[in-house]
Design a protein around this motif. Sequence first.
Motif, PDB file in Angstrom:
ATOM      1  N   TYR A   1       0.561  -0.896  -0.489  1.00 28.62           N
ATOM      2  CA  TYR A   1      -0.169   0.034  -0.185  1.00 28.62           C
ATOM      3  C   TYR A   1       0.955   1.017  -0.275  1.00 28.62           C
ATOM      4  O   TYR A   1       0.774   2.658  -0.452  1.00 28.62           O
ATOM      5  CB  TYR A   1      -1.318  -0.259   1.619  1.00 28.62           C
ATOM      6  CG  TYR A   1      -0.648   0.339   2.572  1.00 28.62           C
ATOM      7  CD1 TYR A   1       0.292   1.404   3.006  1.00 28.62           C
ATOM      8  CD2 TYR A   1      -0.117  -0.935   3.233  1.00 28.62           C
ATOM      9  CE1 TYR A   1       0.443   1.073   3.806  1.00 28.62           C
ATOM     10  CE2 TYR A   1       0.700  -0.510   4.400  1.00 28.62           C
ATOM     11  CZ  TYR A   1       0.611   0.144   4.504  1.00 28.62           C
ATOM     12  OH  TYR A   1       1.047   0.548   6.617  1.00 28.62           O
ATOM     13  N   ASN A   2       2.205   1.315   0.042  1.00 26.21           N
ATOM     14  CA  ASN A   2       3.239   2.445   0.078  1.00 26.21           C
ATOM     15  C   ASN A   2       3.115   2.798  -1.333  1.00 26.21           C
ATOM     16  O   ASN A   2       2.471   2.210  -2.009  1.00 26.21           O
ATOM     17  CB  ASN A   2       4.416   2.173   0.160  1.00 26.21           C
ATOM     18  CG  ASN A   2       4.559   1.703   1.617  1.00 26.21           C
ATOM     19  OD1 ASN A   2       5.994   1.065   1.617  1.00 26.21           O
ATOM     20  ND2 ASN A   2       4.010   2.726   2.850  1.00 26.21           N
ATOM     21  N   PRO A   3       3.273   4.428  -1.460  1.00 32.01           N
ATOM     22  CA  PRO A   3       2.835   4.869  -2.497  1.00 32.01           C
ATOM     23  C   PRO A   3       4.153   4.479  -3.846  1.00 32.01           C
ATOM     24  O   PRO A   3       4.505   4.314  -3.369  1.00 32.01           O
ATOM     25  CB  PRO A   3       2.902   6.303  -2.394  1.00 32.01           C
ATOM     26  CG  PRO A   3       3.557   6.845  -0.724  1.00 32.01           C
ATOM     27  CD  PRO A   3       3.281   5.395  -0.269  1.00 32.01           C
ATOM     28  N   VAL A   4       3.053   4.509  -4.993  1.00 35.22           N
ATOM     29  CA  VAL A   4       3.559   3.800  -6.087  1.00 35.22           C
ATOM     30  C   VAL A   4       5.734   4.999  -6.220  1.00 35.22           C
ATOM     31  O   VAL A   4       6.129   4.220  -6.502  1.00 35.22           O
ATOM     32  CB  VAL A   4       3.383   3.844  -7.830  1.00 35.22           C
ATOM     33  CG1 VAL A   4       3.974   3.483  -8.698  1.00 35.22           C
ATOM     34  CG2 VAL A   4       1.689   2.984  -7.408  1.00 35.22           C
TER      35      VAL A   4
ATOM     36  N   VAL B   1       4.263  -6.974 -11.195  1.00 36.43           N
ATOM     37  CA  VAL B   1       5.665  -5.543 -11.087  1.00 36.43           C
ATOM     38  C   VAL B   1       5.540  -5.758  -9.786  1.00 36.43           C
ATOM     39  O   VAL B   1       4.822  -5.238  -8.474  1.00 36.43           O
ATOM     40  CB  VAL B   1       4.986  -4.514 -11.248  1.00 36.43           C
ATOM     41  CG1 VAL B   1       6.183  -3.579 -11.353  1.00 36.43           C
ATOM     42  CG2 VAL B   1       4.914  -4.537 -13.129  1.00 36.43           C
ATOM     43  N   PHE B   2       6.907  -5.961  -8.851  1.00 40.71           N
ATOM     44  CA  PHE B   2       7.381  -6.470  -7.466  1.00 40.71           C
ATOM     45  C   PHE B   2       8.031  -5.096  -7.055  1.00 40.71           C
ATOM     46  O   PHE B   2       8.269  -3.754  -8.016  1.00 40.71           O
ATOM     47  CB  PHE B   2       8.598  -7.217  -7.408  1.00 40.71           C
ATOM     48  CG  PHE B   2       8.182  -8.217  -7.473  1.00 40.71           C
ATOM     49  CD1 PHE B   2       7.304  -9.279  -6.621  1.00 40.71           C
ATOM     50  CD2 PHE B   2       8.218  -9.138  -8.905  1.00 40.71           C
ATOM     51  CE1 PHE B   2       7.398 -10.402  -6.772  1.00 40.71           C
ATOM     52  CE2 PHE B   2       7.779 -10.091  -9.229  1.00 40.71           C
ATOM     53  CZ  PHE B   2       7.126 -11.629  -8.159  1.00 40.71           C
TER      54      PHE B   2
ATOM     55  N   LYS C   1      10.615   4.131 -12.336  1.00 38.40           N
ATOM     56  CA  LYS C   1       9.854   3.919 -13.637  1.00 38.40           C
ATOM     57  C   LYS C   1       9.049   4.480 -13.729  1.00 38.40           C
ATOM     58  O   LYS C   1       8.357   4.744 -14.704  1.00 38.40           O
ATOM     59  CB  LYS C   1      10.841   2.553 -14.199  1.00 38.40           C
ATOM     60  CG  LYS C   1       9.653   2.136 -15.500  1.00 38.40           C
ATOM     61  CD  LYS C   1      10.769   0.633 -16.160  1.00 38.40           C
ATOM     62  CE  LYS C   1       9.680   0.321 -17.613  1.00 38.40           C
ATOM     63  NZ  LYS C   1      10.365  -1.162 -17.669  1.00 38.40           N
ATOM     64  N   LEU C   2       7.459   4.115 -13.260  1.00 38.74           N
ATOM     65  CA  LEU C   2       5.998   3.971 -13.500  1.00 38.74           C
ATOM     66  C   LEU C   2       6.294   5.334 -12.858  1.00 38.74           C
ATOM     67  O   LEU C   2       5.387   5.991 -14.095  1.00 38.74           O
ATOM     68  CB  LEU C   2       6.165   3.437 -11.595  1.00 38.74           C
ATOM     69  CG  LEU C   2       5.880   1.721 -11.956  1.00 38.74           C
ATOM     70  CD1 LEU C   2       4.924   0.946 -11.031  1.00 38.74           C
ATOM     71  CD2 LEU C   2       4.037   1.219 -13.473  1.00 38.74           C
TER      72      LEU C   2
END
Length: 382
Positions: free
Chosen positions: A33-36, A368-369, A377-378
């Motif tokens: 749940y940590n931000p992307v 995606v890990f 990247k995201l």
Amino acid sequence: MAGLASVLDRPGPPLWLLAELTYRCPLHCVFCYNPVDFARHEQELSTADWLRVLREGRELGAVQCGFSGGEPLLRDDLEELVAEARRLGYYTNLLTSGVGLTAARAAALKAAGLDHVQLSFQDSTKEINDFLSHTRTYDLKQRVAKMIRDQGWPMVMNVVIHRLNIEHVDRIIAMAAELGAEYLELANTQYYSWAEVNRAHLLPTHDQLKRAEAVTDAWRERLAGKMKLFFVAPDYHEGQPKRCVNGWGSTFLNIAPDGTALPCHTAGMLPGLSFPNVREASLREIWFDSPGFNRFRGTGWMKDPCRSCEHRERDLGGCRCQAYMLSKDVDAADPVCSKSPHHHLVQEAVADAERRAAAGEPPAQPIVFRDRASSLKLTTCR
């Protein structure tokens, strides 16, 4: 009278303070749940800053303090923070993967006054547990469970449930019983942050959920009086939204590692909102006066269909982050609600999961890990 009305309209205190001490984590869970964009927010509050936050939170009325992350055991000052929280009168929780907990450190945390440890598992099997976290941690978690029991803490376990482990619910509950858990939370995945990135891999079918809930009910009868089982309802299959953290800015105050104060874990993603930092404002100012915390309090912000819905006081419009991610409108009704004009987006996602399950078709996008490289990247792509 106007002054009295303004006082009566003020929210109550934040009863639950969550201190996200760090985004650093040795695990790489696909549903984190940590931000992307966590890799772009690597600055962490100092020990002195956290001690002040704890004092201000208690003065404000908070009674429970959770230490989480990332992995909070990566902070060398965890024992000092726990001791101060205990001195102030909080009930303290440590939410951990177990990585970094040794017998000596467990004893030190117990001496500091830690009340409660919640240990996360990814699955009941070593193969899936280690795959989902992209680390070899299953055997370590088994050892940590014993350390928790040895210190006399309540044995509390959390397992996030999704398509890749939902068929193992029977074995997961059996494992929890064997480890002496007093409480097991089977938390169906909420599709934001990393779980949203991997939704095609994680979203189960309706039949899978029905079977999992039936298995859980059977175990409840079998374990009556021995272990409490909680099966957190899945949003996408319910047709009814849930209150976001029991109501935006009503009971929950989240402090991110860099000091940003948030009304929920992922509120920082919402456009047009700014949230204050504890380095620049007191918790009292943040809680009562900041525009970000007041933005979705109560029901005054709502538009139809929420405004005219008979359930508006019950669900308060649902999750703001979920509404934004699916509809691109922060004021929209949560699309998991059957009355939402965007509900078709949820139905299409569930239908796609059903179709791929029937065809045995894997998602086109690789899983995606959660790691720093993927975060950078995201967020660059987005």
